[in-house]
Scaffold this motif. Structure first.
Motif, PDB file in Angstrom:
ATOM      1  N   ILE A  59       2.783   8.725   7.132  1.00 26.67           N
ATOM      2  CA  ILE A  59       4.059   9.413   6.972  1.00 26.67           C
ATOM      3  C   ILE A  59       5.120   8.776   7.851  1.00 26.67           C
ATOM      4  N   LEU A  60       4.754   8.410   9.085  1.00 26.27           N
ATOM      5  CA  LEU A  60       5.709   7.758   9.983  1.00 26.27           C
ATOM      6  C   LEU A  60       6.195   6.436   9.392  1.00 26.27           C
ATOM      7  N   ILE A  61       5.269   5.646   8.862  1.00 21.16           N
ATOM      8  CA  ILE A  61       5.646   4.368   8.252  1.00 21.16           C
ATOM      9  C   ILE A  61       6.573   4.604   7.067  1.00 21.16           C
ATOM     10  N   SER A  62       6.263   5.591   6.233  1.00 14.31           N
ATOM     11  CA  SER A  62       7.086   5.848   5.049  1.00 14.31           C
ATOM     12  C   SER A  62       8.492   6.303   5.430  1.00 14.31           C
ATOM     13  N   LEU A  63       8.600   7.158   6.442  1.00 18.77           N
ATOM     14  CA  LEU A  63       9.919   7.653   6.855  1.00 18.77           C
ATOM     15  C   LEU A  63      10.774   6.530   7.435  1.00 18.77           C
ATOM     16  N   LEU A  64      10.170   5.699   8.281  1.00 14.20           N
ATOM     17  CA  LEU A  64      10.927   4.586   8.852  1.00 14.20           C
ATOM     18  C   LEU A  64      11.291   3.560   7.785  1.00 14.20           C
ATOM     19  N   PHE A 127       4.703  -6.425  19.198  1.00 16.20           N
ATOM     20  CA  PHE A 127       5.271  -6.189  17.869  1.00 16.20           C
ATOM     21  C   PHE A 127       4.113  -5.768  16.972  1.00 16.20           C
ATOM     22  N   PRO A 128       3.750  -4.481  16.980  1.00 16.03           N
ATOM     23  CA  PRO A 128       2.505  -4.045  16.314  1.00 16.03           C
ATOM     24  C   PRO A 128       2.557  -4.202  14.801  1.00 16.03           C
ATOM     25  N   ASP A 129       1.375  -4.214  14.215  1.00 16.29           N
ATOM     26  CA  ASP A 129       1.260  -4.445  12.771  1.00 16.29           C
ATOM     27  C   ASP A 129       1.905  -3.335  11.959  1.00 16.29           C
ATOM     28  N   TRP A 130       1.889  -2.093  12.450  1.00 13.71           N
ATOM     29  CA  TRP A 130       2.451  -1.007  11.651  1.00 13.71           C
ATOM     30  C   TRP A 130       3.958  -1.147  11.503  1.00 13.71           C
ATOM     31  N   ILE A 131       4.623  -1.748  12.505  1.00 13.68           N
ATOM     32  CA  ILE A 131       6.057  -2.005  12.371  1.00 13.68           C
ATOM     33  C   ILE A 131       6.296  -3.112  11.341  1.00 13.68           C
ATOM     34  N   LYS A 132       5.421  -4.113  11.321  1.00  8.15           N
ATOM     35  CA  LYS A 132       5.550  -5.184  10.328  1.00  8.15           C
ATOM     36  C   LYS A 132       5.355  -4.637   8.921  1.00  8.15           C
ATOM     37  N   VAL A 133       4.405  -3.714   8.759  1.00  6.80           N
ATOM     38  CA  VAL A 133       4.210  -3.079   7.459  1.00  6.80           C
ATOM     39  C   VAL A 133       5.446  -2.269   7.072  1.00  6.80           C
ATOM     40  N   THR A 134       6.034  -1.592   8.049  1.00  4.66           N
ATOM     41  CA  THR A 134       7.261  -0.833   7.788  1.00  4.66           C
ATOM     42  C   THR A 134       8.362  -1.753   7.267  1.00  4.66           C
ATOM     43  N   LEU A 135       8.515  -2.915   7.889  1.00  3.14           N
ATOM     44  CA  LEU A 135       9.507  -3.879   7.417  1.00  3.14           C
ATOM     45  C   LEU A 135       9.155  -4.396   6.023  1.00  3.14           C
ATOM     46  N   GLY A 136       7.853  -4.620   5.795  1.00  4.09           N
ATOM     47  CA  GLY A 136       7.427  -5.095   4.480  1.00  4.09           C
ATOM     48  C   GLY A 136       7.712  -4.106   3.372  1.00  4.09           C
ATOM     49  N   LEU A 137       7.637  -2.813   3.660  1.00  2.11           N
ATOM     50  CA  LEU A 137       7.964  -1.791   2.668  1.00  2.11           C
ATOM     51  C   LEU A 137       9.476  -1.542   2.591  1.00  2.11           C
ATOM     52  N   ALA A 138      10.178  -1.777   3.694  1.00  2.50           N
ATOM     53  CA  ALA A 138      11.624  -1.557   3.697  1.00  2.50           C
ATOM     54  C   ALA A 138      12.353  -2.584   2.824  1.00  2.50           C
ATOM     55  N   LEU A 139      11.795  -3.772   2.678  1.00  3.45           N
ATOM     56  CA  LEU A 139      12.457  -4.804   1.872  1.00  3.45           C
ATOM     57  C   LEU A 139      12.570  -4.399   0.396  1.00  3.45           C
ATOM     58  N   PRO A 140      11.459  -4.049  -0.279  1.00  2.00           N
ATOM     59  CA  PRO A 140      11.626  -3.603  -1.670  1.00  2.00           C
ATOM     60  C   PRO A 140      12.378  -2.288  -1.768  1.00  2.00           C
ATOM     61  N   ALA A 141      12.234  -1.421  -0.760  1.00  2.00           N
ATOM     62  CA  ALA A 141      12.988  -0.164  -0.781  1.00  2.00           C
ATOM     63  C   ALA A 141      14.483  -0.434  -0.749  1.00  2.00           C
ATOM     64  N   SER A 142      14.912  -1.410   0.050  1.00  2.00           N
ATOM     65  CA  SER A 142      16.341  -1.727   0.127  1.00  2.00           C
ATOM     66  C   SER A 142      16.863  -2.254  -1.206  1.00  2.00           C
ATOM     67  N   ALA A 143      16.064  -3.075  -1.886  1.00  2.00           N
ATOM     68  CA  ALA A 143      16.493  -3.588  -3.183  1.00  2.00           C
ATOM     69  C   ALA A 143      16.616  -2.470  -4.206  1.00  2.00           C
ATOM     70  N   ASN A 144      15.694  -1.529  -4.179  1.00  2.00           N
ATOM     71  CA  ASN A 144      15.753  -0.410  -5.114  1.00  2.00           C
ATOM     72  C   ASN A 144      16.901   0.541  -4.782  1.00  2.00           C
ATOM     73  N   VAL A 145      17.159   0.769  -3.494  1.00  2.00           N
ATOM     74  CA  VAL A 145      18.288   1.614  -3.114  1.00  2.00           C
ATOM     75  C   VAL A 145      19.603   0.964  -3.541  1.00  2.00           C
ATOM     76  N   ALA A 146      19.712  -0.342  -3.376  1.00  2.00           N
ATOM     77  CA  ALA A 146      20.918  -1.047  -3.808  1.00  2.00           C
ATOM     78  C   ALA A 146      21.138  -0.887  -5.313  1.00  2.00           C
ATOM     79  N   GLU A 147      20.056  -0.951  -6.068  1.00  2.00           N
ATOM     80  CA  GLU A 147      20.179  -0.783  -7.520  1.00  2.00           C
ATOM     81  C   GLU A 147      20.502   0.667  -7.879  1.00  2.00           C
ATOM     82  N   ILE A 148      19.933   1.616  -7.143  1.00  2.00           N
ATOM     83  CA  ILE A 148      20.269   3.024  -7.361  1.00  2.00           C
ATOM     84  C   ILE A 148      21.746   3.258  -7.077  1.00  2.00           C
ATOM     85  N   PHE A 149      22.237   2.654  -6.007  1.00  2.00           N
ATOM     86  CA  PHE A 149      23.651   2.786  -5.641  1.00  2.00           C
ATOM     87  C   PHE A 149      24.546   2.181  -6.713  1.00  2.00           C
ATOM     88  N   ARG A 150      24.166   0.998  -7.194  1.00  2.00           N
ATOM     89  CA  ARG A 150      24.964   0.350  -8.243  1.00  2.00           C
ATOM     90  C   ARG A 150      24.994   1.201  -9.507  1.00  2.00           C
TER      91      ARG A 150
END
Length: 262
Positions: A59-64, A127-150
């Motif tokens: 849940i923490l990873i998903s929220l971040l 720089f723990p692995d869970w933060i790297k996973v958070t960044l890895g999930l944030a990248l596709p999330a940002s692309a989808n949010v940008a498309e939702i915004f558009r």
């Protein structure tokens, strides 16, 4: 007439009762393997705190991830609305790249490209692995949010822009006072659906060594070493994710119906 009524009613049944059916299936499997006083039940109770702690990590990873992805996605989406093609081009490349990249590949990318620690002067910051996973999930999330915004911006009738310009509003005033308030409520349902998908995507974190609920379940299964426990512990994970994501899905459908004609 009866045939038409049946054809209309049948597709709606899974939408109305699919969640109840899944709950019933989980309950039946639970009862089939977990009997009062059985070793499986005792082992499940023993491992429940660890499973809850692991799920809290998911849940923490998903929220971040959704927070970072939303902030970055709004910026990328705003750049995509620029009248200058040199500004729009990077935004479009970002959206197309990360919307169509496999999430697991992005998680492996961020895990092994970013360092394991950051050196600032003589200080080593992990720089723990869970933060790297958070960044890895944030990248596709940002692309989808940008498309939702558009899409939300595109859904606003052009007559509103024209009417606001006729009242001598500037482009910034039109966007802040007229367009953005309408976009926010139109973006909310798909954004919530995206968050549910990101939450389910956190299950990939265990593949790169993050001690989440999936990793905890694997350790528990290997430790107890009972077939019945292995089955029930993974059904418990299914129940956890379902209990967290299903209310989000129902609220998303409610908001879609509420804002359908607004």
């Amino acid at each position: 007439m009866a045939t038409d009524t049946l054809a209309t009613a049948v597709p709606s049944w899974p939408r109305r009762h699919g969640g109840k059916l899944l709950i019933a299936i989980i309950a039946l499997v639970w009862l089939a393997f977990v009997a009062p006083g059985s070793p499986v039940l005792r082992a499940l109770v023993q491992w429940s705190p660890a499973l809850a702690t692991g799920f809290a990590q998911n849940i923490l990873i998903s929220l971040l991830a959704i927070t970072l992805g939303s902030l970055l996605g709004l910026l990328v989406g705003a750049l995509g609305l620029s009248p200058l093609w040199l500004v729009r081009l990077p935004s479009r490349v970002w959206v197309q790249l990360f919307r169509n990249a496999p999430w697991l590949v992005l998680i492996y990318f961020t895990t092994y490209v970013f360092p394991f620690e950051i050196v600032i002067g003589h200080t080593y910051i992990p720089f723990p692995d869970w933060i790297k996973v958070t960044l890895g999930l944030a990248l596709p999330a940002s692309a989808n949010v940008a498309e939702i915004f558009r899409g939300a911006i595109a859904s606003i009738p052009s007559t509103q822009w024209e009417a606001a310009r006729s009242l001598a509003f500037t482009r910034g005033q039109i966007f802040r006072s007229i367009i953005l308030p309408q976009c926010l409520k139109r973006m909310l349902p798909p954004w919530m659906n995206l968050y549910a998908v990101v939450t389910m995507g956190t299950a990939l974190a265990s593949l790169v060594g993050v001690h989440d609920v999936i990793d905890t379940a694997q350790i528990a299964s290997n430790t107890v070493n009972q077939t019945g426990f292995t089955v029930i512990v993974y059904f418990s994970l299914l129940a956890l994710f379902f209990a967290y994501c299903y209310p989000i899905s129902r609220l998303t459908h409610y908001l879609e119906r509420r804002y359908a004609f607004s």
